[in-house]
Structures are given as structure tokens and as C-alpha cells.
Scaffold this active site. Structure first.
Site, PDB file in Angstrom:
ATOM      1  N   CYS A  59      13.119  12.072   5.805  1.00 31.55           N
ATOM      2  CA  CYS A  59      13.324  11.655   7.197  1.00 31.55           C
ATOM      3  C   CYS A  59      14.766  11.893   7.641  1.00 31.55           C
ATOM      4  O   CYS A  59      15.038  11.963   8.833  1.00 31.55           O
ATOM      5  CB  CYS A  59      12.951  10.192   7.356  1.00 31.55           C
ATOM      6  SG  CYS A  59      13.837   9.138   6.209  1.00 31.55           S
ATOM      7  N   GLU A 112      10.534   1.748   9.926  1.00 38.27           N
ATOM      8  CA  GLU A 112      11.419   2.890   9.626  1.00 38.27           C
ATOM      9  C   GLU A 112      10.610   4.146   9.905  1.00 38.27           C
ATOM     10  O   GLU A 112       9.684   4.466   9.159  1.00 38.27           O
ATOM     11  CB  GLU A 112      11.840   2.863   8.145  1.00 38.27           C
ATOM     12  CG  GLU A 112      12.530   1.582   7.694  1.00 38.27           C
ATOM     13  CD  GLU A 112      13.966   1.490   8.167  1.00 38.27           C
ATOM     14  OE1 GLU A 112      14.484   2.471   8.712  1.00 38.27           O
ATOM     15  OE2 GLU A 112      14.561   0.414   8.007  1.00 38.27           O
ATOM     16  N   GLY A 156       7.093   5.240   7.857  1.00 39.03           N
ATOM     17  CA  GLY A 156       6.131   6.313   8.088  1.00 39.03           C
ATOM     18  C   GLY A 156       6.372   6.947   9.438  1.00 39.03           C
ATOM     19  O   GLY A 156       7.486   6.888   9.982  1.00 39.03           O
ATOM     20  N   LYS A 201       0.842  -1.195   0.000  1.00 36.31           N
ATOM     21  CA  LYS A 201       0.000   0.000   0.000  1.00 36.31           C
ATOM     22  C   LYS A 201       0.878   1.246   0.000  1.00 36.31           C
ATOM     23  O   LYS A 201       1.608   1.504   0.953  1.00 36.31           O
ATOM     24  CB  LYS A 201      -0.894   0.039   1.243  1.00 36.31           C
ATOM     25  CG  LYS A 201      -1.947   1.129   1.120  1.00 36.31           C
ATOM     26  CD  LYS A 201      -2.668   1.399   2.429  1.00 36.31           C
ATOM     27  CE  LYS A 201      -2.083   2.574   3.177  1.00 36.31           C
ATOM     28  NZ  LYS A 201      -2.134   3.846   2.461  1.00 36.31           N
ATOM     29  N   GLU A 205       9.248  16.300  15.375  1.00 36.12           N
ATOM     30  CA  GLU A 205       9.562  16.254  13.949  1.00 36.12           C
ATOM     31  C   GLU A 205       8.626  17.205  13.192  1.00 36.12           C
ATOM     32  O   GLU A 205       7.423  16.987  13.165  1.00 36.12           O
ATOM     33  CB  GLU A 205       9.390  14.823  13.424  1.00 36.12           C
ATOM     34  CG  GLU A 205       9.891  14.660  12.006  1.00 36.12           C
ATOM     35  CD  GLU A 205       9.591  13.289  11.427  1.00 36.12           C
ATOM     36  OE1 GLU A 205       8.473  12.781  11.617  1.00 36.12           O
ATOM     37  OE2 GLU A 205      10.488  12.748  10.755  1.00 36.12           O
ATOM     38  N   THR A 227       2.231   6.098  13.969  1.00 30.78           N
ATOM     39  CA  THR A 227       1.669   4.983  13.192  1.00 30.78           C
ATOM     40  C   THR A 227       2.475   3.710  13.455  1.00 30.78           C
ATOM     41  O   THR A 227       1.907   2.623  13.596  1.00 30.78           O
ATOM     42  CB  THR A 227       1.680   5.303  11.680  1.00 30.78           C
ATOM     43  OG1 THR A 227       1.268   6.644  11.477  1.00 30.78           O
ATOM     44  CG2 THR A 227       0.793   4.366  10.904  1.00 30.78           C
TER      45      THR A 227
HETATM   46  P1  NAD Z   1       2.139   8.002   8.135  1.00 31.06           P
HETATM   47  O1  NAD Z   1       2.588   7.180   9.280  1.00 31.06           O
HETATM   48  O2  NAD Z   1       0.987   8.906   8.310  1.00 31.06           O
HETATM   49  O3  NAD Z   1       1.747   7.077   6.887  1.00 31.06           O
HETATM   50  C1  NAD Z   1       2.640   6.147   6.327  1.00 31.06           C
HETATM   51  C2  NAD Z   1       1.852   5.032   5.680  1.00 31.06           C
HETATM   52  O4  NAD Z   1       1.154   4.312   6.687  1.00 31.06           O
HETATM   53  C3  NAD Z   1       0.776   5.520   4.698  1.00 31.06           C
HETATM   54  O5  NAD Z   1       0.719   4.639   3.599  1.00 31.06           O
HETATM   55  C4  NAD Z   1      -0.485   5.436   5.529  1.00 31.06           C
HETATM   56  O6  NAD Z   1      -1.651   5.287   4.768  1.00 31.06           O
HETATM   57  C5  NAD Z   1      -0.204   4.186   6.350  1.00 31.06           C
HETATM   58  N1  NAD Z   1      -0.986   4.070   7.586  1.00 31.06           N
HETATM   59  C6  NAD Z   1      -1.504   5.056   8.356  1.00 31.06           C
HETATM   60  N2  NAD Z   1      -2.217   4.522   9.384  1.00 31.06           N
HETATM   61  C7  NAD Z   1      -2.121   3.185   9.266  1.00 31.06           C
HETATM   62  C8  NAD Z   1      -2.636   2.084  10.014  1.00 31.06           C
HETATM   63  N3  NAD Z   1      -3.414   2.256  11.079  1.00 31.06           N
HETATM   64  N4  NAD Z   1      -2.326   0.850   9.613  1.00 31.06           N
HETATM   65  C9  NAD Z   1      -1.533   0.642   8.547  1.00 31.06           C
HETATM   66  N5  NAD Z   1      -1.048   1.624   7.773  1.00 31.06           N
HETATM   67  C10 NAD Z   1      -1.331   2.892   8.134  1.00 31.06           C
HETATM   68  O7  NAD Z   1       3.424   8.783   7.632  1.00 31.06           O
HETATM   69  P2  NAD Z   1       3.516   9.877   6.472  1.00 31.06           P
HETATM   70  O8  NAD Z   1       2.928  11.156   6.981  1.00 31.06           O
HETATM   71  O9  NAD Z   1       3.007   9.294   5.199  1.00 31.06           O
HETATM   72  O10 NAD Z   1       5.097  10.024   6.301  1.00 31.06           O
HETATM   73  C11 NAD Z   1       5.884  10.903   7.037  1.00 31.06           C
HETATM   74  C12 NAD Z   1       6.628  10.179   8.133  1.00 31.06           C
HETATM   75  O11 NAD Z   1       7.405   9.125   7.593  1.00 31.06           O
HETATM   76  C13 NAD Z   1       7.613  11.071   8.844  1.00 31.06           C
HETATM   77  O12 NAD Z   1       7.510  10.853  10.232  1.00 31.06           O
HETATM   78  C14 NAD Z   1       8.957  10.600   8.341  1.00 31.06           C
HETATM   79  O13 NAD Z   1      10.043  10.824   9.195  1.00 31.06           O
HETATM   80  C15 NAD Z   1       8.710   9.158   8.151  1.00 31.06           C
HETATM   81  N6  NAD Z   1       9.692   8.580   7.232  1.00 31.06           N
HETATM   82  C16 NAD Z   1      10.647   7.739   7.743  1.00 31.06           C
HETATM   83  C17 NAD Z   1      11.619   7.199   6.896  1.00 31.06           C
HETATM   84  C18 NAD Z   1      12.692   6.273   7.411  1.00 31.06           C
HETATM   85  O14 NAD Z   1      13.322   5.621   6.592  1.00 31.06           O
HETATM   86  N7  NAD Z   1      12.904   6.170   8.702  1.00 31.06           N
HETATM   87  C19 NAD Z   1      11.599   7.521   5.541  1.00 31.06           C
HETATM   88  C20 NAD Z   1      10.610   8.379   5.072  1.00 31.06           C
HETATM   89  C21 NAD Z   1       9.656   8.896   5.931  1.00 31.06           C
END
Ligand code: NAD
Length: 479
Positions: free
Chosen positions: A282, A248, A226, A173, A383, A230
Site C-alpha cells: 500500500c 487502513e 484492505g 480473519k 490504485e 471494502t
Molecule cells: P480487500 O478489501 O478485498 O480485502 C481485505 C480483507 O477484507 C480480506 O480479508 C477480505 O476477505 C475482507 N473482506 C472483504 N469483504 C468484506 C466484507 N464485506 N466484510 C468484512 N471483510 C471483508 O483488500 P485486498 O485486495 O485483500 O488488499 C488490497 C488492498 O489493501 C489495497 O487497496 C491496499 O492498498 C490495501 N492495503 C492497505 C494498507 C494500509 O496500511 N493502508 C496495507 C496493505 C494493504
């Protein structure tokens, strides 16, 4: 533009035929729709993946590798189309999509196509027991891959490529905020001859589609990138079901600058590490600590260079700062600026929304530098995930190390110094998953990637990813 799910090699609407709007952040308008999938779609994707697994897991490594290389080549052939799609969907400058996002997505497939042919397991002779142990590293089965919006195809493929290279079948997804390139990837996988059901892409909201993936009793591993909140939620669901988990998550990365660094190189790179992709990476260094002897000079030069960054429509080749991904992201950043001011932060440049002519409803924000007095202020602890960095001086190595480590996050750090001993001393003590010394975002795909503390769990990259996506089984034979 109507996006569809990709299940069992077919493009389909959701079972419920419900849709979500897809926004173009450069002008704030809806430009397409995507399936608002539910559990029924995830169940169908699982069934397709499960039935593809016996054959795919027994497909020779050469054949898997050949198909992955073909996907990589097709991504390169269609680079321009993918880059444009990514830039429209996410708001990132077209240049960045052309030079970073899409080439890296292609590299992810090529890298794991090769890595799987070099991956080997161990054998141990039990001397004196007339027995030999060997380890099988078998694919897990059906795995779930969930990715965020900031580097859409780059991170989506960073999970999918090792998962399928290792012989798993996938229910994936992408973020509902940036679904477009994941949709286009389905076409390419078909053209490359990836057997139906090996990769299934289900679009929809996290709380419904994502939730159905993590709750599915037979999806045995979840690779998630993400936000930390989450990630914690996913861990709560997945742990009692004993799913394998790779998380991650977010970061609040320190960028530590000593006065003996190569100043110009540091300045150029710090502009990138602060504001690339509108600061929505990130790994961006959002807390900048500068040795006090060069603090005033740095402050002046950094502000001057930041003011020169060209904010503009993402499709323009000279745009350096495009649009933020969404209205809610824009509101979140504005709120953090208010908090920073309330906590006596001084805005040295930026701090405001920006209007691009003819695109007045787009989500643009000025690159912003805030001078802070203490590392415990909110913008140094939470963040922000936007074009906002803080700066503050430090006097000693111990002081800066203590501040760098005073955060719940532990993803990455950047260190600028030409003192070799110091660079090793500090690197060893930073509580993070990766440290860059005198560079930033220089990635070698063989290296372990991931964070400590609230930045995540586990490592991906190189053989670490192949280890995650396989189950080790020891077989002991007495002879
Ligand atoms: P998010 O956690 O809102 O969403 C990430 C993904 O998770 C999306 O596809 C979303 O639909 C899904 N999701 C949300 N709720 C869920 C649930 N209950 N069950 C399963 N899936 C669910 O994050 P975002 O706003 O899309 O991304 C930004 C974040 O990602 C920032 O905190 C950033 O630091 C982090 N990030 C981390 C890395 C890393 O490698 N550590 C890389 C890129 C981004």
C-alpha cells in the site's frame, strides 16, 4: 494442505464442512483448501473469545508480555518454515519473506509485548475542587481484526499483537487468498501458552466470514486493512452499531524527486519503492514526479535498472520479482495497461505478462514504467496495486505539490531533496498520513501509522494502537 479454523484453542473445519481452494500463484495450481466459514463459525469464535475475556483482561501485564515474547521467539525459531509458506501462498520472493515479512511479524509481537508494560494513563487534579480525576484505559472486550493478502502475516499480527497485549480477545480473519501463515500462527500461539479463546482465527470469504464479523452485534471494535471500497462498506455497517473502527485503506502515493537529491540512493530506493513485493504494498510510490532538469537522465537510468530486475519463481533466492497474488490481480493489471495506452501513456518498459520456464501458468508480470502526460489520467488516480508506476516531469514546487495532493487517496509520500527547508515546507503541506524524506519504508513501530482522505480512518502503531484497542474511562473522586 488442509487449513483449519483456530477456535477456542482447537483446530476445526467449518461448521458447514465447506471448503475453498487455495492457489499457488507461482504455478496457478490449487495446492490446498481452507474452511469456507459462515456466521456459525464466527459465532463460535465469538463465544470462545467472550468466555476467555474475563481472565485474559485480568492477566498481569508481565504475564501477557511474557506470552507475546514467546510467540515472537517461536516465529523467529520457525522463520524458514513461515517464510516458505508465505512465499508459496502469496507469490512473493522467498528473500522478501525471510528478511521482511516474517521478521516483522515477530517484531510486532515483541514490540507490543514491551509497549504494554510502558503504557500508562493520566491523572488530573482539579485544583480548587478538591477532586482528582484519573483515566482508566480498559480493554474493549471482543474485537475483530481483518487483514489483506499483500503482507499476510505482517499485517495480521500488526493488529492481533496490540489487541491481545491490551487485554482484548480477538476474532480474526486473514485474507482468503493468503490464509496459510495465519493458520500456522495458531500452532505457535498454542505452544507459547496463549490461553484458549484469546485469539480465534476464522477463515473464509470477505462477503460471508468477514461480513459476519463486522455485523456481529457484540464484537465492539473492528480493525481493518484492505481496499477502500471494502472499508467504506465496513464503515456503513459498523457506524450505526457504534463500533470503534480503524480503517487502513488504499493509496496512490507520490514519489517526488528534486534534482538536488543523492541521485544513486534515490534511484536504488525508487526501484524498491516501485516494485518491491511486485508493487503490491500500500506504501509503494506509484506516481513518480521528477524535476524536469533531471527528467531525461532519470528516465534512462530508471528504465535500464528496471529491465535488470530478475523475474522468477518465488522460491529462488535470486528472484527479485515473484508472482502476482492471483489471476484476478493479473487481469486487473493488464486492464490498467490497456487503459493507460488508450489515454496516451507511453510504456517505456514492461507492460506484458511474463512466462517463467516450467511455471507457464503462474501469474507473472513485467515491472512496468509508463510515461504519462497528466496527473489526471486513470493510472495516476486509481490504485493499480501491481508492478506498474507512472513517471512525469514537473517544474516548480507548487506544481508538484498540487499534483501530489490531487488524488482521493492520502496514505504516504516520498520526497527526495537535500534542501532542508524545502523538505519541511513540502512535508507539512502533503495531504498524507506519513512522509518519507530521502528514504522509503523505514519504519519505527512507535510512530503513528495510517492515512487521510480515502486512505483510511484512525491511526495504528505504537501507543496509538493501544489507545484504539482500549476504552478510556475517566473517574472523578472528590476528597
Ligand atoms: P480487500 O478489501 O478485498 O480485502 C481485505 C480483507 O477484507 C480480506 O480479508 C477480505 O476477505 C475482507 N473482506 C472483504 N469483504 C468484506 C466484507 N464485506 N466484510 C468484512 N471483510 C471483508 O483488500 P485486498 O485486495 O485483500 O488488499 C488490497 C488492498 O489493501 C489495497 O487497496 C491496499 O492498498 C490495501 N492495503 C492497505 C494498507 C494500509 O496500511 N493502508 C496495507 C496493505 C494493504
Amino acid at each position: 494442505m488442509e487449513i483449519q479454523n483456530f477456535i477456542n484453542g482447537q483446530f476445526l473445519p467449518s461448521v458447514s464442512n465447506k471448503w475453498l481452494d487455495n492457489y499457488n500463484p507461482a504455478n496457478g495450481e490449487v495446492y490446498g483448501k481452507l474452511p469456507n466459514s459462515t456466521k456459525a463459525d464466527v459465532d463460535n469464535a465469538y463465544i470462545a473469545a467472550k468466555s476467555a475475556f474475563p481472565t485474559w483482561s485480568q492477566t498481569t501485564l508481565e504475564e501477557r508480555s511474557r506470552i507475546l515474547i514467546k510467540i515472537s521467539e517461536l516465529l523467529e525459531t520457525h522463520l524458514q518454515r513461515f517464510a516458505e509458506a508465505e512465499s508459496i501462498d502469496n507469490g512473493k520472493p522467498i528473500n522478501l519473506a525471510q528478511t521482511v515479512d516474517i521478521p516483522r511479524a515477530a517484531s510486532n509481537f515483541r514490540f507490543f509485548a514491551n509497549a504494554i508494560t510502558q503504557y500508562s494513563s493520566e491523572s488530573h487534579e482539579s485544583v480548587g475542587h478538591q477532586a482528582i480525576n484519573y483515566t482508566l484505559r480498559q480493554p474493549i472486550g471482543v474485537v475483530g481484526c481483518i487483514s489483506p493478502w499483500n503482507l499476510p502475516l505482517y499485517l495480521f499480527t500488526w493488529k492481533i499483537a496490540p489487541a491481545i497485549a491490551a487485554g482484548n480477545c480477538v476474532v480474526a480473519k486473514p485474507s482468503e487468498i493468503t490464509p496459510m501463515t495465519a493458520y500456522l500462527l495458531g500452532e505457535i500461539c498454542k505452544e507459547a501458552g496463549l490461553p484458549k479463546g484469546v485469539l480465534n482465527i476464522v477463515h473464509g470469504l470477505g462477503k460471508t466470514t468477514g461480513q459476519a464479523i463486522i455485523e456481529h452485534p457484540d464484537i465492539e471494535a473492528i480493525s481493518f486493512t484492505g481496499g477502500t471500497t471494502t472499508g467504506a462498506h465496513i464503515a456503513k455497517i459498523a457506524a450505526p452499531m457504534f463500533k470503534k473502527l480503524s480503517l487502513e485503506l488504499g493509496g496512490k502515493n507520490p514519489n517526488i524527486i528534486f534534482d538536488d537529491c543523492d541521485y544513486n540512493d534515490m534511484l536504488e530506493t525508487t526501484i524498491r519503492s516501485s516494485f518491491a513485493n511486485q508493487g503490491q504494498i500500500c506504501l509503494c510510490g506509484s506516481r513518480i514526479f521528477i524535476e524536469s532538469s533531471i527528467y531525461e537522465k532519470f528516465k534512462k537510468d530508471f528504465v535500464e535498472k528496471t529491465k535488470q530486475l530478475k523475474i522468477g519463481h518465488p522460491s529462488k533466492s535470486d528472484t527479485q520479482i515473484g508472482a502476482l497474488v492471483s489471476k484476478s490481480q493479473l487481469e486487473k493489471i493488464k486492464n490498467y495497461i490497456t487503459i493507460a495506452k488508450e489515454e496516451n501513456g507511453v510504456v517505456l518498459c514492461g507492460g506484458n505478462e511474463f512466462t517463467v520456464e516450467n511455471f507457464e501458468n503462474g501469474y507473472y508480470f513485467e515491472p512496468t514504467i509508463i510515461e504519462v502526460k497528466t496527473n489526471t489520467c486513470t493510472i495516476n488516480q486509481e490504485e493499480v496495486f501491481g508492478p506498474v508506476v507512472s513517471i512525469m516531469p514537473f517544474n516548480t514546487e507548487d506544481e508538484v505539490l498540487q499534483m501530489a495532493n490531487t488524488t482521493k487517496y492520502g496514505l504516504s509520500a516520498t520526497l527526495w531533496t537535500n534542501n532542508l527547508k524545502r523538505s519541511i515546507r513540502i512535508s507539512n503541506q502533503l495531504q498524507v498520513g506519513l512522509v518519507w524524506v530521502n528514504t522509503w519504508m523505514l519504519r519505527d513501530l512507535r510512530t503513528p501509522f495510517g492515512g487521510t482522505k480515502a486512505s483510511g480512518l484512525g491511526r495504528e502503531g505504537g501507543f496509538e494502537a493501544l489507545r484504539f484497542f482500549t476504552e478510556a474511562k475517566n473517574i472523578c473522586i472528590k476528597y
